[in-house]
Design an enzyme around this catalytic site. Structure first.
Site, PDB file in Angstrom:
ATOM      1  N   CYS A 198     -23.215  -6.925  -4.711  1.00 45.53           N
ATOM      2  CA  CYS A 198     -22.930  -6.978  -3.155  1.00 45.53           C
ATOM      3  C   CYS A 198     -23.309  -8.683  -3.123  1.00 45.53           C
ATOM      4  CB  CYS A 198     -24.152  -6.319  -2.135  1.00 45.53           C
ATOM      5  SG  CYS A 198     -23.793  -6.705  -0.785  1.00 45.53           S
ATOM      6  N   PHE A 339      -4.894  -1.263  -6.477  1.00 50.47           N
ATOM      7  CA  PHE A 339      -4.406  -0.273  -7.690  1.00 50.47           C
ATOM      8  C   PHE A 339      -3.465  -0.663  -8.397  1.00 50.47           C
ATOM      9  CE2 PHE A 339      -6.020   2.830  -4.314  1.00 50.47           C
ATOM     10  CZ  PHE A 339      -6.834   3.609  -5.140  1.00 50.47           C
ATOM     11  N   ARG A 341      -2.216  -0.864 -11.723  1.00 48.21           N
ATOM     12  CA  ARG A 341      -2.408  -0.128 -12.890  1.00 48.21           C
ATOM     13  C   ARG A 341      -1.389  -0.478 -13.880  1.00 48.21           C
ATOM     14  NH1 ARG A 341      -6.025   3.934 -11.148  1.00 48.21           N
ATOM     15  NH2 ARG A 341      -7.388   2.868  -9.798  1.00 48.21           N
ATOM     16  N   ARG A 344       2.172   0.350 -11.733  1.00 47.41           N
ATOM     17  CA  ARG A 344       2.549   0.339 -10.360  1.00 47.41           C
ATOM     18  C   ARG A 344       1.344  -0.551  -9.561  1.00 47.41           C
ATOM     19  NH1 ARG A 344      -0.618   4.683 -11.809  1.00 47.41           N
ATOM     20  NH2 ARG A 344      -2.312   5.363 -10.447  1.00 47.41           N
TER      21      ARG A 344
END
Length: 351
Positions: A198, A339, A341, A344
Site C-alpha cells: 500500500c 486485464f 492478457r 485481450r
C-alpha cells in the site's frame, strides 16, 4: 571492512544501483542532457552488486499428477532445493535532515525511486530541484548508530532494538532540496511507515491521502484519439514477460514499463507504487515524454494519482482497476485499461 557508502550529485547517472553484502559500488558523472543508456533491468548489472534476489533453502511437498486421485494412499513427495526470494529492504527517506518516510522497496534504482517519490508527494516539480543525495547501506551496529539521535532515551531504545534491526536490509537516502522545496516539506511534514502492498499507509489527513488534482487535469486532452491499440499493448506485454527477470526468479515483484522508440524500459520493485515511482523518476531525470505505462499489477488509487500528477495519458494494468481508480481517472482525464492478457484488454476510461 568495505563500506557501502556513495555520494551522488543530481547530475549523475549510476553505472550500478545499490550493492549487496560487502560490496562497494561507484558512480559515473554524466550530465542529464547528454545522451545516455539508462539501466533498464538487473540483467545489465553484475549479479554480485544487484541485491534483488537471494537464495533460500525450501521444501516443496506435492503429489504426482498421475497419483493425485489416490493421494489418501500415498505420502506426498518432498523436494528440498534452493529458491530465489525477492529482497525487500527498508529505505529511509531523509530530506534536508528531516526523517520523512520509510518505504519497503527493492533496493535498486534508488535514485529514480527518490525522484519519483518526491514528485508523487508534491515536494518537487522538476528533477533539478533535488540538489544532492547520499545513499548509505546500513550493514552493522555502528552504521545504525550513526543514524540514531544522540539523546539518552533514544540511545537506550536503540540498544534494545539494534539486534533485530540486523534482520533487515536497510538503506538511508539523504536528499538535499532547494529552499523552496524545503518550505513545502515543513508545511506537510509527517512520519510515514510504508508497507509493501500500500502506497498510502501512514498518511495523516484526508487532504493528503485524497488530494485535489485539478491542476494536473487532462480533461481537455482527447484521450480517445491516443488510445493504445490492442496489438501495441500485447507487444509490450510479451516483452515484459521475457524481460522481467527478477519476477521470473522470485515470483514476488511488480514492474512498470513503457515503450520508447520500440525499446522497452522496465522498472521492478516489490511494491507496485515503488515501481511506478522509479519509472516517473527516470522520466523526469531524462526528460522523456511517456504516452503509456503498463503495470503488472492491479490499478489502485495511488497508481492513478501518481499518473495524473505526471500527466500520463494512459495507464494499463494486467489485472483489474478498482472502482475508485476508474472514477478518479475519469474525473481528471487519465486513460485507464486493465486485464491485459495474452489476447485481450479492457478499456475503462477514455472510451
Amino acid at each position: 571492512m568495505i563500506t557501502e557508502h556513495t555520494r551522488v550529485l543530481v547530475n549523475t547517472l549510476p553505472q550500478t544501483d545499490t550493492s549487496s553484502d560487502s560490496v562497494s559500488y561507484t558512480t559515473s558523472c554524466n550530465m542529464i542532457d547528454k545522451p545516455q543508456s539508462p539501466v533498464l533491468t538487473d540483467t545489465l548489472l553484475p549479479s554480485s552488486v544487484t541485491p534483488l534476489a537471494r537464495p533460500h533453502l525450501a521444501q516443496k511437498y506435492y503429489y504426482l499428477l498421475d497419483n493425485y486421485e489416490d493421494k489418501q494412499f500415498n505420502q506426498p513427495y518432498v523436494e528440498s532445493k534452493p529458491v530465489s526470494l525477492a529482497v525487500e529492504a527498508a529505505v529511509a527517506i531523509v530530506i534536508n535532515g528531516i526523517h520523512y518516510a520509510v518505504l519497503m522497496a527493492s533496493p535498486s534504482q534508488l535514485e529514480y525511486l527518490a525522484i519519483g517519490f518526491l514528485f508523487s508527494e508534491g515536494l518537487i516539480e522538476h528533477s533539478h530541484e533535488l540538489l544532492d543525495w547520499e545513499v548509505t547501506h546500513l550493514t552493522d551496529i555502528a552504521s545504525f548508530q550513526s543514524f540514531t539521535p544522540a539523546s539518552t532515551d533514544d540511545s537506550l531504545l536503540f540498544e534494545s532494538l539494534s539486534e533485530h534491526l540486523l534482520d533487515y536490509d536497510t538503506y538511508v537516502v539523504e536528499l538535499v532540496l532547494n529552499q523552496r522545496c524545503h518550505q513545502r516539506i515543513q508545511a506537510q511534514r509527517r512520519q510515514l511507515a510504508g508497507r509493501t502492498g500500500c502506497g498510502m499507509c501512514g498518511i495523516t489527513g484526508l487532504n493528503q491521502a485524497l488530494p485535489d488534482l485539478n491542476l494536473y487535469s487532462q480533461k481537455m486532452v482527447d484521450t480517445q484519439s491516443a488510445k493504445p491499440s490492442l496489438d501495441y499493448l500485447l507487444n509490450i506485454r510479451t516483452q515484459i514477460n521475457t524481460t522481467q527477470h527478477t519476477h521470473q526468479l522470485t515470483g514476488a515483484v511488480h514492474a512498470a514499463a513503457t515503450m520508447q522508440a520500440e525499446k522497452l524500459y522496465l522498472f521492478e520493485d516489490v511494491g507496485r507504487h515503488n515501481a511506478l515511482d522509479k519509472l516517473i523518476g527516470w522520466q523526469l531525470r531524462h526528460k522523456r515524454k511517456v504516452e503509456c505505462v503498463v503495470m503488472t499489477s492491479r490499478l489502485s488509487i495511488e497508481l492513478v494519482q501518481k499518473s495524473i500528477r505526471i500527466r500520463l495519458p494512459w495507464l494499463v494494468g494486467m489485472s483489474a482497476p478498482t472502482s475508485t481508480a476508474v472514477r478518479v481517472a475519469q474525473r481528471y482525464g487519465l486513460g485507464l485499461a486493465g486485464f491485459l492478457r495474452d489476447d485481450r484488454v479492457t478499456y475503462y476510461s477514455g472510451i
